[in-house]
Motif scaffolding. Structure first.
Motif, PDB file in Angstrom:
ATOM      1  N   VAL A  53     -16.662  -0.251  -0.827  1.00  0.00           N
ATOM      2  CA  VAL A  53     -15.355   0.337  -0.556  1.00  0.00           C
ATOM      3  C   VAL A  53     -15.479   1.858  -0.591  1.00  0.00           C
ATOM      4  O   VAL A  53     -16.026   2.424  -1.536  1.00  0.00           O
ATOM      5  N   ILE A  54     -14.973   2.485   0.462  1.00  0.00           N
ATOM      6  CA  ILE A  54     -14.946   3.942   0.567  1.00  0.00           C
ATOM      7  C   ILE A  54     -13.484   4.345   0.699  1.00  0.00           C
ATOM      8  O   ILE A  54     -12.806   3.911   1.628  1.00  0.00           O
ATOM      9  N   GLU A  55     -12.982   5.151  -0.224  1.00  0.00           N
ATOM     10  CA  GLU A  55     -11.586   5.573  -0.189  1.00  0.00           C
ATOM     11  C   GLU A  55     -11.457   6.978   0.379  1.00  0.00           C
ATOM     12  O   GLU A  55     -12.267   7.863   0.086  1.00  0.00           O
ATOM     13  N   VAL A  56     -10.431   7.153   1.218  1.00  0.00           N
ATOM     14  CA  VAL A  56     -10.101   8.454   1.798  1.00  0.00           C
ATOM     15  C   VAL A  56      -8.595   8.680   1.618  1.00  0.00           C
ATOM     16  O   VAL A  56      -7.846   7.718   1.413  1.00  0.00           O
ATOM     17  N   PRO A  57      -8.116   9.930   1.689  1.00  0.00           N
ATOM     18  CA  PRO A  57      -6.708  10.208   1.392  1.00  0.00           C
ATOM     19  C   PRO A  57      -5.693   9.532   2.315  1.00  0.00           C
ATOM     20  O   PRO A  57      -4.667   9.056   1.864  1.00  0.00           O
ATOM     21  N   GLY A  58      -5.956   9.517   3.620  1.00  0.00           N
ATOM     22  CA  GLY A  58      -4.973   8.986   4.562  1.00  0.00           C
ATOM     23  C   GLY A  58      -5.623   8.374   5.783  1.00  0.00           C
ATOM     24  O   GLY A  58      -6.852   8.407   5.947  1.00  0.00           O
ATOM     25  N   ALA A  59      -4.796   7.817   6.654  1.00  0.00           N
ATOM     26  CA  ALA A  59      -5.292   7.131   7.846  1.00  0.00           C
ATOM     27  C   ALA A  59      -6.040   8.069   8.792  1.00  0.00           C
ATOM     28  O   ALA A  59      -6.973   7.643   9.476  1.00  0.00           O
ATOM     29  N   ALA A  80     -11.684  -0.637   8.937  1.00  0.00           N
ATOM     30  CA  ALA A  80     -10.712   0.423   8.707  1.00  0.00           C
ATOM     31  C   ALA A  80      -9.440  -0.207   8.149  1.00  0.00           C
ATOM     32  O   ALA A  80      -8.841  -1.073   8.788  1.00  0.00           O
ATOM     33  N   LEU A  81      -9.034   0.209   6.962  1.00  0.00           N
ATOM     34  CA  LEU A  81      -7.875  -0.390   6.295  1.00  0.00           C
ATOM     35  C   LEU A  81      -6.915   0.689   5.812  1.00  0.00           C
ATOM     36  O   LEU A  81      -7.330   1.656   5.171  1.00  0.00           O
ATOM     37  N   GLY A  82      -5.657   0.506   6.117  1.00  0.00           N
ATOM     38  CA  GLY A  82      -4.638   1.438   5.670  1.00  0.00           C
ATOM     39  C   GLY A  82      -3.289   0.995   6.186  1.00  0.00           C
ATOM     40  O   GLY A  82      -3.150  -0.061   6.803  1.00  0.00           O
ATOM     41  N   CYS A  83      -2.294   1.826   5.944  1.00  0.00           N
ATOM     42  CA  CYS A  83      -0.934   1.482   6.339  1.00  0.00           C
ATOM     43  C   CYS A  83      -0.168   2.738   6.714  1.00  0.00           C
ATOM     44  O   CYS A  83      -0.180   3.726   5.967  1.00  0.00           O
ATOM     45  N   ILE A  84       0.485   2.675   7.864  1.00  0.00           N
ATOM     46  CA  ILE A  84       1.333   3.773   8.314  1.00  0.00           C
ATOM     47  C   ILE A  84       2.729   3.173   8.522  1.00  0.00           C
ATOM     48  O   ILE A  84       2.912   2.281   9.350  1.00  0.00           O
ATOM     49  N   GLY A 116      -7.971  -2.499  10.780  1.00  0.00           N
ATOM     50  CA  GLY A 116      -6.935  -3.088   9.950  1.00  0.00           C
ATOM     51  C   GLY A 116      -5.955  -2.046   9.441  1.00  0.00           C
ATOM     52  O   GLY A 116      -5.411  -2.179   8.343  1.00  0.00           O
ATOM     53  N   ILE A 117      -5.729  -1.002  10.228  1.00  0.00           N
ATOM     54  CA  ILE A 117      -4.718  -0.016   9.856  1.00  0.00           C
ATOM     55  C   ILE A 117      -3.381  -0.539  10.359  1.00  0.00           C
ATOM     56  O   ILE A 117      -3.159  -0.646  11.569  1.00  0.00           O
ATOM     57  N   LEU A 118      -2.517  -0.877   9.435  1.00  0.00           N
ATOM     58  CA  LEU A 118      -1.207  -1.414   9.790  1.00  0.00           C
ATOM     59  C   LEU A 118      -0.305  -0.298  10.301  1.00  0.00           C
ATOM     60  O   LEU A 118      -0.257   0.788   9.708  1.00  0.00           O
ATOM     61  N   THR A 119       0.400  -0.537  11.382  1.00  0.00           N
ATOM     62  CA  THR A 119       1.379   0.401  11.922  1.00  0.00           C
ATOM     63  C   THR A 119       2.702  -0.360  11.988  1.00  0.00           C
ATOM     64  O   THR A 119       2.893  -1.207  12.849  1.00  0.00           O
ATOM     65  N   GLY A 134      -0.888 -14.600   3.543  1.00  0.00           N
ATOM     66  CA  GLY A 134       0.066 -14.554   4.644  1.00  0.00           C
ATOM     67  C   GLY A 134      -0.662 -14.254   5.950  1.00  0.00           C
ATOM     68  O   GLY A 134      -1.566 -14.973   6.350  1.00  0.00           O
ATOM     69  N   GLN A 135      -0.296 -13.133   6.571  1.00  0.00           N
ATOM     70  CA  GLN A 135      -0.919 -12.773   7.851  1.00  0.00           C
ATOM     71  C   GLN A 135      -2.348 -12.263   7.681  1.00  0.00           C
ATOM     72  O   GLN A 135      -3.115 -12.278   8.640  1.00  0.00           O
ATOM     73  N   ASN A 136      -2.703 -11.787   6.518  1.00  0.00           N
ATOM     74  CA  ASN A 136      -4.082 -11.418   6.172  1.00  0.00           C
ATOM     75  C   ASN A 136      -4.747 -10.510   7.209  1.00  0.00           C
ATOM     76  O   ASN A 136      -5.825 -10.807   7.720  1.00  0.00           O
ATOM     77  N   LYS A 137      -4.115  -9.401   7.504  1.00  0.00           N
ATOM     78  CA  LYS A 137      -4.676  -8.474   8.493  1.00  0.00           C
ATOM     79  C   LYS A 137      -5.968  -7.808   8.007  1.00  0.00           C
ATOM     80  O   LYS A 137      -6.809  -7.421   8.818  1.00  0.00           O
TER      81      LYS A 137
END
Length: 180
Positions: A53-59, A80-84, A116-119, A134-137
């Motif tokens: 796992v590599i963490e970064v501040p934002g998308a 790529a995982l995140g949420c906008i 897998g960046i949710l928009t 659930g949807q398991n994106k």
């Protein structure tokens, strides 16, 4: 409503050689990020892949982080995982478009990336999509990366026997390239 639709899901690929995935995550919305990572980890485990796992501040930092890892490490693929979540300004469109465009460019340059960046419009939509039960994106993004790795391994080792072999020399050692 997407949850009522039926979708065909490809089987998880099988690998003869180990697979190493980088889960590049923006934990801006920590609870949603944790669910995305859990789904991605579970899918990677089904394929026998190891993850880091590599963490970064934002998308917006996800594509540059993947580029750094792709050029300077030995990962087979990236998730790529995140949420906008849409806000009140046009910043949402900028972040969605630029992060997606960055990932696509990296993919076209040979990086095996599952996006897998949710928009989404609302937090509830994000929670539903991120839920591993659930949807398991997150799991879907990991599956996408694994399928690209399998495709690369299937076709990457084949040589067409056409073109130049870089650094090769002819028998007379005149410095010219060998033609394959």
């Amino acid at each position: 409503m997407a949850t009522a639709e039926q979708h065909h899901i490809l089987e998880t690929p099988k690998f003869d050689e180990p697979v190493k995935l980088a889960l590049v995550i923006s934990p801006y919305y920590k609870d949603i990020a944790d669910d995305l990572v859990a789904g991605a980890r579970a899918e990677a485990e089904k394929a026998g892949a190891s993850v880091e796992v590599i963490e970064v501040p934002g998308a917006l930092e996800i594509p540059p982080a993947i580029r750094i890892a792709h050029r300077q490490s030995n990962f087979d693929g990236y998730v790529a995982l995140g949420c906008i979540i849409r806000g009140e300004t046009t910043h949402y469109e900028t972040v969605c478009n630029d992060s997606s465009h960055g990932l696509m460019l990296l993919g076209l340059q040979g990086a095996n990336i599952g996006n897998g960046i949710l928009t989404v419009e609302t937090r509830k939509q994000a929670e539903d999509r991120a839920d591993p039960d659930g949807q398991n994106k997150g799991g879907g993004a990991a599956a996408a990366a694994l399928h690209l790795i399998a495709l690369q391994r299937k076709y990457g080792a084949q040589r067409k026997g056409v073109g130049f072999k870089p650094g090769g020399r002819n028998d007379d050692d005149d410095g010219s390239f060998q033609i394959a």
